[in-house]
Design a protein around this motif. Structure first.
Motif, PDB file in Angstrom:
ATOM      1  N   SER A   1       6.320  -5.227  -3.160  1.00 23.76           N
ATOM      2  CA  SER A   1       7.412  -5.373  -4.134  1.00 23.76           C
ATOM      3  C   SER A   1       6.913  -6.060  -5.410  1.00 23.76           C
ATOM      4  O   SER A   1       7.331  -5.719  -6.508  1.00 23.76           O
ATOM      5  CB  SER A   1       8.554  -6.226  -3.579  1.00 23.76           C
ATOM      6  OG  SER A   1       8.928  -5.757  -2.324  1.00 23.76           O
ATOM      7  N   ALA A   2       6.007  -7.020  -5.272  1.00 24.42           N
ATOM      8  CA  ALA A   2       5.534  -7.784  -6.432  1.00 24.42           C
ATOM      9  C   ALA A   2       4.588  -6.981  -7.320  1.00 24.42           C
ATOM     10  O   ALA A   2       4.455  -7.276  -8.506  1.00 24.42           O
ATOM     11  CB  ALA A   2       4.845  -9.066  -5.966  1.00 24.42           C
ATOM     12  N   ILE A   3       3.933  -5.973  -6.779  1.00 27.77           N
ATOM     13  CA  ILE A   3       2.915  -5.271  -7.581  1.00 27.77           C
ATOM     14  C   ILE A   3       3.241  -3.806  -7.838  1.00 27.77           C
ATOM     15  O   ILE A   3       2.626  -3.176  -8.698  1.00 27.77           O
ATOM     16  CB  ILE A   3       1.516  -5.323  -6.913  1.00 27.77           C
ATOM     17  CG1 ILE A   3       1.551  -4.645  -5.528  1.00 27.77           C
ATOM     18  CG2 ILE A   3       0.992  -6.739  -6.809  1.00 27.77           C
ATOM     19  CD1 ILE A   3       0.219  -4.063  -5.140  1.00 27.77           C
ATOM     20  N   SER A   4       4.210  -3.237  -7.126  1.00 27.37           N
ATOM     21  CA  SER A   4       4.359  -1.783  -7.163  1.00 27.37           C
ATOM     22  C   SER A   4       5.022  -1.290  -8.442  1.00 27.37           C
ATOM     23  O   SER A   4       5.961  -1.894  -8.948  1.00 27.37           O
ATOM     24  CB  SER A   4       5.202  -1.345  -5.963  1.00 27.37           C
ATOM     25  OG  SER A   4       5.356   0.047  -6.005  1.00 27.37           O
ATOM     26  N   SER A   5       4.494  -0.170  -8.948  1.00 32.87           N
ATOM     27  CA  SER A   5       5.134   0.457 -10.105  1.00 32.87           C
ATOM     28  C   SER A   5       6.079   1.567  -9.623  1.00 32.87           C
ATOM     29  O   SER A   5       6.806   2.151 -10.399  1.00 32.87           O
ATOM     30  CB  SER A   5       4.079   1.034 -11.050  1.00 32.87           C
ATOM     31  OG  SER A   5       3.242   1.889 -10.316  1.00 32.87           O
ATOM     32  N   ASP A   6       6.011   1.874  -8.333  1.00 35.69           N
ATOM     33  CA  ASP A   6       6.894   2.906  -7.769  1.00 35.69           C
ATOM     34  C   ASP A   6       7.558   2.322  -6.514  1.00 35.69           C
ATOM     35  O   ASP A   6       7.076   2.489  -5.402  1.00 35.69           O
ATOM     36  CB  ASP A   6       6.054   4.158  -7.411  1.00 35.69           C
ATOM     37  CG  ASP A   6       6.909   5.232  -6.756  1.00 35.69           C
ATOM     38  OD1 ASP A   6       8.144   5.052  -6.678  1.00 35.69           O
ATOM     39  OD2 ASP A   6       6.327   6.241  -6.310  1.00 35.69           O
ATOM     40  N   PRO A   7       8.682   1.632  -6.723  1.00 30.29           N
ATOM     41  CA  PRO A   7       9.295   0.927  -5.590  1.00 30.29           C
ATOM     42  C   PRO A   7       9.762   1.854  -4.470  1.00 30.29           C
ATOM     43  O   PRO A   7       9.979   1.410  -3.341  1.00 30.29           O
ATOM     44  CB  PRO A   7      10.484   0.199  -6.224  1.00 30.29           C
ATOM     45  CG  PRO A   7      10.659   0.756  -7.585  1.00 30.29           C
ATOM     46  CD  PRO A   7       9.411   1.464  -7.981  1.00 30.29           C
ATOM     47  N   ASP A   8       9.875   3.170  -4.769  1.00 26.90           N
ATOM     48  CA  ASP A   8      10.342   4.100  -3.734  1.00 26.90           C
ATOM     49  C   ASP A   8       9.220   4.619  -2.842  1.00 26.90           C
ATOM     50  O   ASP A   8       9.475   5.223  -1.801  1.00 26.90           O
ATOM     51  CB  ASP A   8      11.028   5.311  -4.391  1.00 26.90           C
ATOM     52  CG  ASP A   8      12.390   4.917  -4.960  1.00 26.90           C
ATOM     53  OD1 ASP A   8      12.958   3.938  -4.448  1.00 26.90           O
ATOM     54  OD2 ASP A   8      12.835   5.574  -5.905  1.00 26.90           O
ATOM     55  N   ALA A   9       7.966   4.438  -3.305  1.00 25.28           N
ATOM     56  CA  ALA A   9       6.845   5.005  -2.542  1.00 25.28           C
ATOM     57  C   ALA A   9       6.810   4.411  -1.129  1.00 25.28           C
ATOM     58  O   ALA A   9       7.268   3.296  -0.897  1.00 25.28           O
ATOM     59  CB  ALA A   9       5.534   4.719  -3.259  1.00 25.28           C
ATOM     60  N   VAL A  10       6.282   5.211  -0.219  1.00 23.08           N
ATOM     61  CA  VAL A  10       6.140   4.737   1.166  1.00 23.08           C
ATOM     62  C   VAL A  10       4.711   4.216   1.335  1.00 23.08           C
ATOM     63  O   VAL A  10       3.746   4.961   1.138  1.00 23.08           O
ATOM     64  CB  VAL A  10       6.413   5.890   2.159  1.00 23.08           C
ATOM     65  CG1 VAL A  10       6.184   5.427   3.592  1.00 23.08           C
ATOM     66  CG2 VAL A  10       7.828   6.408   1.968  1.00 23.08           C
ATOM     67  N   THR A  11       4.585   2.931   1.668  1.00 22.07           N
ATOM     68  CA  THR A  11       3.252   2.308   1.739  1.00 22.07           C
ATOM     69  C   THR A  11       2.777   2.189   3.186  1.00 22.07           C
ATOM     70  O   THR A  11       3.539   1.752   4.053  1.00 22.07           O
ATOM     71  CB  THR A  11       3.286   0.904   1.092  1.00 22.07           C
ATOM     72  OG1 THR A  11       3.716   1.054  -0.255  1.00 22.07           O
ATOM     73  CG2 THR A  11       1.931   0.242   1.125  1.00 22.07           C
ATOM     74  N   VAL A  12       1.529   2.599   3.385  1.00 24.89           N
ATOM     75  CA  VAL A  12       0.908   2.437   4.706  1.00 24.89           C
ATOM     76  C   VAL A  12      -0.394   1.674   4.525  1.00 24.89           C
ATOM     77  O   VAL A  12      -1.195   2.015   3.650  1.00 24.89           O
ATOM     78  CB  VAL A  12       0.617   3.799   5.372  1.00 24.89           C
ATOM     79  CG1 VAL A  12      -0.051   3.601   6.734  1.00 24.89           C
ATOM     80  CG2 VAL A  12       1.895   4.611   5.523  1.00 24.89           C
ATOM     81  N   ARG A  13      -0.593   0.633   5.330  1.00 24.59           N
ATOM     82  CA  ARG A  13      -1.870  -0.089   5.287  1.00 24.59           C
ATOM     83  C   ARG A  13      -2.739   0.362   6.455  1.00 24.59           C
ATOM     84  O   ARG A  13      -2.331   0.262   7.613  1.00 24.59           O
ATOM     85  CB  ARG A  13      -1.643  -1.596   5.397  1.00 24.59           C
ATOM     86  CG  ARG A  13      -2.970  -2.370   5.417  1.00 24.59           C
ATOM     87  CD  ARG A  13      -2.766  -3.831   5.710  1.00 24.59           C
ATOM     88  NE  ARG A  13      -2.326  -4.079   7.079  1.00 24.59           N
ATOM     89  CZ  ARG A  13      -2.060  -5.280   7.577  1.00 24.59           C
ATOM     90  NH1 ARG A  13      -2.168  -6.343   6.806  1.00 24.59           N
ATOM     91  NH2 ARG A  13      -1.679  -5.430   8.832  1.00 24.59           N
ATOM     92  N   PHE A  14      -3.926   0.897   6.087  1.00 25.07           N
ATOM     93  CA  PHE A  14      -4.935   1.223   7.092  1.00 25.07           C
ATOM     94  C   PHE A  14      -5.954   0.084   7.044  1.00 25.07           C
ATOM     95  O   PHE A  14      -6.411  -0.292   5.969  1.00 25.07           O
ATOM     96  CB  PHE A  14      -5.633   2.547   6.753  1.00 25.07           C
ATOM     97  CG  PHE A  14      -4.694   3.730   6.693  1.00 25.07           C
ATOM     98  CD1 PHE A  14      -4.379   4.449   7.833  1.00 25.07           C
ATOM     99  CD2 PHE A  14      -4.113   4.119   5.492  1.00 25.07           C
ATOM    100  CE1 PHE A  14      -3.504   5.532   7.785  1.00 25.07           C
ATOM    101  CE2 PHE A  14      -3.241   5.202   5.425  1.00 25.07           C
ATOM    102  CZ  PHE A  14      -2.943   5.912   6.577  1.00 25.07           C
TER     103      PHE A  14
END
Ligand SMILES: Cc1ncc(COP(=O)(O)O)c(C=O)c1O
Length: 374
Positions: free
Chosen positions: A339-352
């Motif tokens: 939330s603090a860094i994203s320019s696309d708040p709707d994107a789905v983030t996955v951490r590998f």
């Protein structure tokens, strides 16, 4: 059921069998309490002190500067609380992308009267060092700077020396949450301007529930956990004997194999980046994945669609273990870091996040599955 693919090594790692071997005697026959004065206790005491020496040598610190704790959370709580309570700090400078072990401790201390400032984060996810200097130079009060060495969600790293030197310039105390870097990078604490660092065994193939707090010898604090005289009166409670032995063994193995393992894991991360870019159009990466970043972490944004929203669910069904943002918040609420860094708040983030036990074949399988899911 397909075989499990574990790509969540920033959350925790598998215990190395050699670490288990080292721990086994202390889980079975050598169960004496290190505080007992008879031989059985003295043998346990020796194991704890040998572990401390091993850890101190690897980090280039003095054994008296190493304290065993229950993990990264307790270590950070101790350091941050003591900075306010014992070292006269009235102002805390931190960032919005710290782990909750730091953020929630800072928020608690704010309620008890500490002033808190948040340093700006650049679009790359790095700390704005100019802003940090502004905050320090404008701070009229003794200040604690608490900034993590590496972010567990996006992998971004600070330069410990640059940040520490800035803190020294303004006479500030410097605590760094190094939970994602101890056991993954070399440390030379005698020549690093830092007051407190932390470590957790389970992040580098050691056991869970054991960690360290490094307290620079020039810093004198009082205990956080009160009770017996363990850890030289600094951390009460019967020592986690087998955990401490396992922590030291895991750190020793990580250090011995650093070149081979780090190159191998970095290769996996870069391979995954390439394959994702080739096969999954529209994806982006958070942070600075080919710059100052953990070689173990890759944070990927998938454009929001009905299908991508189901990625985490579908990965789980396919027996692939990954995190949405941080393990600590996955499944409960959105990530405060993204939330603090994203320019696309709707994107789905996955951490590998990768370890020495992962393979290219596993990555190929994950990419193939992902293509089917998107
Ligand atoms: C950066 C960071 N700090 C602190 C912690 C907390 O460590 P522990 O779970 O050992 O208390 C973690 C674990 O997720 C972490 O990744």
């Amino acid at each position: 059921m397909t075989e499990r693919i574990y790509l969540d090594n920033a959350a925790t790692t598998a215990l190395d069998p050699q670490v288990l071997d080292a721990m086994m005697p202390y889980l079975t026959t050598n169960y004496g309490n290190p505080s007992s004065i008879y031989s059985y206790g003295r043998e346990s005491r020796l194991a704890v002190e040998n572990a401390r020496k091993t850890v101190a040598k690897i980090l280039n610190a003095h054994p008296a500067e190493i304290f065993f704790t229950s993990g990264g959370t307790e270590s950070s709580n101790t350091a941050i609380t003591a900075s306010i309570r014992d070292l006269g700090c009235k102002h805390i400078i931190t960032s919005q992308i710290e782990h909750h072990a730091t953020l929630h401790t800072v928020q608690f201390l704010q309620q008890t009267g500490a002033k808190v400032s948040y340093v700006r984060i650049l679009p790359t996810g790095h700390i704005d060092m100019q802003h940090l200097e502004e905050l320090l130079s404008e701070s009229g009060e003794k200040t604690l700077v608490t900034l993590m060495h590496a972010n567990n969600e996006i992998g971004n790293m600070i330069d410990l020396h640059e940040t520490g030197n800035l803190c020294r310039k303004y006479n500030a105390i410097f605590h760094s949450d190094t939970v994602q870097t101890v056991g993954h990078f070399p440390f030379d604490l005698r020549n690093t301007p830092v007051d407190f660092i932390t470590g957790a065994g389970h992040k580098f193939h050691g056991p869970k529930g054991v960690g360290i707090l490094y307290i620079n010898e020039n810093v004198k604090i009082k205990p956080y956990v009160h009770g017996g005289s363990q850890e030289r009166n600094m951390r009460a409670g019967t020592e986690n004997l087998y955990g401490i032995v396992g922590f030291a063994k895991a750190l020793q193995l990580a250090t011995d194999n650093y070149e081979t393992d780090s190159n191998y894991i970095k290769g996996l991360k870069l391979y995954m980046m390439e394959q994702l870019q080739k096969d999954l159009p529209g994806i982006t990466f958070n942070g600075d994945p080919t710059g100052r970043s953990l070689y173990t972490v890759l944070s990927v944004n998938f454009p929001k669609t009905d299908k991508s929203e189901m990625i985490l669910f579908n990965m789980d069904i396919n027996n692939i273990c990954v995190s949405g943002g941080s393990a600590c918040s996955s499944g409960i609420e959105g990530s405060h870091v993204i939330s603090a860094i994203s320019s696309d708040p709707d994107a789905v983030t996955v951490r590998f996040s990768f370890s020495k036990y992962n393979t290219k074949d596993e990555i190929d399988t994950v990419i193939k599955k992902l293509k089917g899911m998107i």
